[in-house]
Design a protein around this motif. Structure first.
Motif, PDB file in Angstrom:
ATOM      1  N   VAL A 446     -27.980 -21.223 -30.377  1.00  0.00           N
ATOM      2  CA  VAL A 446     -28.466 -22.242 -31.302  1.00  0.00           C
ATOM      3  C   VAL A 446     -27.267 -22.983 -31.890  1.00  0.00           C
ATOM      4  O   VAL A 446     -26.453 -22.392 -32.613  1.00  0.00           O
ATOM      5  N   GLY A 447     -27.146 -24.275 -31.588  1.00  0.00           N
ATOM      6  CA  GLY A 447     -26.029 -25.066 -32.085  1.00  0.00           C
ATOM      7  C   GLY A 447     -26.364 -25.710 -33.412  1.00  0.00           C
ATOM      8  O   GLY A 447     -27.449 -26.279 -33.579  1.00  0.00           O
ATOM      9  N   MET A 448     -25.451 -25.633 -34.360  1.00  0.00           N
ATOM     10  CA  MET A 448     -25.659 -26.173 -35.705  1.00  0.00           C
ATOM     11  C   MET A 448     -24.666 -27.291 -35.976  1.00  0.00           C
ATOM     12  O   MET A 448     -23.464 -27.062 -36.131  1.00  0.00           O
ATOM     13  N   GLU A 449     -25.199 -28.504 -36.064  1.00  0.00           N
ATOM     14  CA  GLU A 449     -24.354 -29.696 -36.142  1.00  0.00           C
ATOM     15  C   GLU A 449     -23.447 -29.709 -37.360  1.00  0.00           C
ATOM     16  O   GLU A 449     -22.292 -30.135 -37.285  1.00  0.00           O
ATOM     17  N   ARG A 450     -23.938 -29.258 -38.515  1.00  0.00           N
ATOM     18  CA  ARG A 450     -23.153 -29.363 -39.744  1.00  0.00           C
ATOM     19  C   ARG A 450     -22.372 -28.108 -40.071  1.00  0.00           C
ATOM     20  O   ARG A 450     -21.586 -28.097 -41.023  1.00  0.00           O
ATOM     21  N   ALA A 451     -22.555 -27.046 -39.298  1.00  0.00           N
ATOM     22  CA  ALA A 451     -21.773 -25.824 -39.515  1.00  0.00           C
ATOM     23  C   ALA A 451     -20.703 -25.654 -38.451  1.00  0.00           C
ATOM     24  O   ALA A 451     -19.885 -24.735 -38.533  1.00  0.00           O
ATOM     25  N   ASP A 452     -20.718 -26.542 -37.437  1.00  0.00           N
ATOM     26  CA  ASP A 452     -19.737 -26.472 -36.342  1.00  0.00           C
ATOM     27  C   ASP A 452     -19.701 -25.073 -35.740  1.00  0.00           C
ATOM     28  O   ASP A 452     -18.641 -24.458 -35.581  1.00  0.00           O
ATOM     29  N   ALA A 453     -20.882 -24.578 -35.413  1.00  0.00           N
ATOM     30  CA  ALA A 453     -20.987 -23.213 -34.906  1.00  0.00           C
ATOM     31  C   ALA A 453     -22.227 -23.062 -34.033  1.00  0.00           C
ATOM     32  O   ALA A 453     -23.174 -23.863 -34.105  1.00  0.00           O
TER      33      ALA A 453
END
Length: 514
Positions: A446-453
């Motif tokens: 699961v990619g998280m755009e605002r956590a850069d993770a």
């Protein structure tokens, strides 16, 4: 992806071939005993600036990685092309060529590969005009076919059997909302000389009221059902007969019968209650730290990416619940709770004055298109965009099976990648999702755009995913590409993460066991 025979190999730690019972002519599987909890970065390449690495696709035949590169939109030095990367050694990637988009239209939004063919979704120079799907040979990048699809093709994918290419044509309006193209899905028959059928949502228009009562959204200025729907992302069943399409702004998932090229259902996704145990959120960006609590707010799931995992006859749909506001020159749906034009119903919110303070709900961005239940001009309910989570839905009936609640927030806080400056908006913004088999486990990324993770989850029980690990990546990860060991140049599973914020592509692989 093509399958191939694995001939006798010298003993290699952790890598074996195994045969299963199979029908005549079926080839043996390739198995690598890997630990999904041990993914670690092995390679990185920077291909440009903002927008330069949104989506990637890999061709196992040529061992090339194809990466979207869009830069400087609207400027004289605008760049719209596909970068071609030598991926034989993912630890030492190099750009070896590129494919320009100038002959075909504007920006390239998405890529997909199957059996030596690369399909690209390319929007028109005027994004409200019809776009194209262009198919190239992965070997020499020559054009095989190009077909016209709907406006703003935002995502493209091959069916598992390679017989179809499907594109989600978002049909966004222009800046002044005077032109709003129909949202649509195109189905391209590869074996019929790339014949294309573009399907809009008119067949479901009679259900508009019933759908909206369950949380579906039709809300653009002077909107019609057909024009307001904006398809975002597609996933296809293993038998290549059924597709599911996220309708992000509309808060729904469409189900499509591929052989008949018809829309068979729309699943409204409803809302998430942030006043319940386990769903606590931090709604403000001025406290400089994560401070989750229960609040009288609901989240609109509004998923971006979607992936299907079939288990025991059930298609489980995994969605990344990003949320996305409509913000145009003449129409902006979001305002902060503290905005002077936002009035909270004093009966439903007796502490409304306290809630409108910055340290409470004052800075939370909400939609102005929902919440006035009785039509008297004030808000009886508050709705923020996205759900700060990923969810699992039953692909047969659209029912919610699982939601990660606020676990993504918590895990990024623990890893010190949480961006408190986004607490007032959509938090970590889950955007990308991919599913693959690592060793003997099904795994979700699961990619998280605002956590850069990227969060890694064990899907042994797809109805109850278990967190394994958090991977730090580039700025604003958009594309997640899983390469199974049988297709990988390293003969180990690979995860490729493309980040549109900094143009960086990173590659991760797990350790083998044994």
């Amino acid at each position: 992806m093509r399958r191939f025979l694995l001939f006798a190999l010298s003993l290699t730690i952790g890598i074996t071939s195994c045969k299963k019972d199979k029908t005549p002519g079926e080839e043996p599987d390739f198995f690598v005993n890997e630990d999904a909890a041990t993914f670690a970065e092995i390679g990185t390449i920077d291909i440009g600036e903002t927008g330069a690495a949104e989506i990637s696709a890999y061709d196992p035949e040529t061992k090339k990685l194809f990466v979207v590169k869009n830069e400087n939109e609207g400027l004289p030095n605008q760049v719209n092309r596909i970068e071609v990367i030598d991926f034989k050694n993912p630890s030492a990637m190099t750009v070896i060529s590129d494919i320009g988009m100038e002959p075909f239209g504007g920006a390239v939004n998405s890529l997909t590969v199957h059996s030596g063919k690369l399909a690209a979704a390319i929007q028109a120079g005027d994004k409200t005009a019809n776009g194209k799907i262009v198919v190239f040979k992965t070997s020499d990048h020559s054009v095989i076919s190009q077909v016209t699809v709907g406006a703003l093709p935002d995502m493209v994918t091959f069916s598992p059997d390679g017989k179809y290419i499907m594109s989600a044509n978002e049909g966004e309006p222009n800046a002044t909302y005077t032109i709003d193209p129909e949202g649509s899905v195109s189905i391209i028959s590869v074996n019929e000389n790339y014949a294309v059928t573009t399907v809009n949502f008119s067949s479901m228009a009679s259900q508009q009221n019933a759908l909206m009562q369950k949380g579906f959204r039709i809300f653009g200025p002077n909107s019609t059902f057909v024009k307001d729907i904006e398809p975002e992302y597609i996933t296809i069943s293993s038998d290549s007969k059924t597709a599911w399409v996220t309708l992000q702004e509309n808060n729904g998932i469409a189900k499509i019968d591929i052989p008949s090229k018809t829309i068979s259902n729309i699943f409204p996704l409803g809302f998430k209650d942030y006043s319940l145990d386990g769903t606590e959120i931090d709604p403000t960006d001025d406290n400089k730290a994560y401070a989750a609590a229960k609040w009288p707010v609901k989240g609109i799931y509004m998923p971006d990416a979607i992936a299907v995992l079939e288990s025991n006859g059930i298609p489980y749909l995994f969605t990344a619940n990003e949320g996305d506001a409509r913000e145009y020159d003449t129409f902006v749906e979001v305002k902060r709770v503290k905005d002077k034009t936002i009035t909270l119903d004093p009966t439903k919110f007796p502490d409304w004055a306290e809630l409108k303070k910055d340290g409470k709900l004052g800075r939370l961005n909400i939609t102005t298109t929902l919440g006035d239940i009785d039509g008297d001009g004030d808000l009886d309910e508050l709705y923020s965009l996205g759900a700060r989570s990923f969810s699992v839905w039953n692909g047969s009936n659209g029912s919610l099976v699982f939601d990660s609640k606020n676990e993504l927030d918590k895990k990024t806080v623990e890893a010190e990648t949480y961006d408190d400056g986004r607490s007032d908006d959509k938090s970590v913004e889950p955007e990308g999702i991919a599913i693959g088999t690592v060793g003997n486990k099904k795994v979700a990324f699961v990619g998280m755009e605002r956590a850069d993770a990227v969060a890694v989850y064990d899907l042994t029980n797809p109805a109850s995913p278990v967190f394994l690990k958090l991977l730090k990546c580039g700025d604003a990860p958009e594309g997640l590409l899983f390469i199974p060991a049988k297709d990988s140049p390293t003969k180990k599973s690979l995860l490729v993460v493309s980040s549109e914020g900094d143009g960086v592509v990173k590659v991760y692989t797990p350790k083998t066991i044994g």
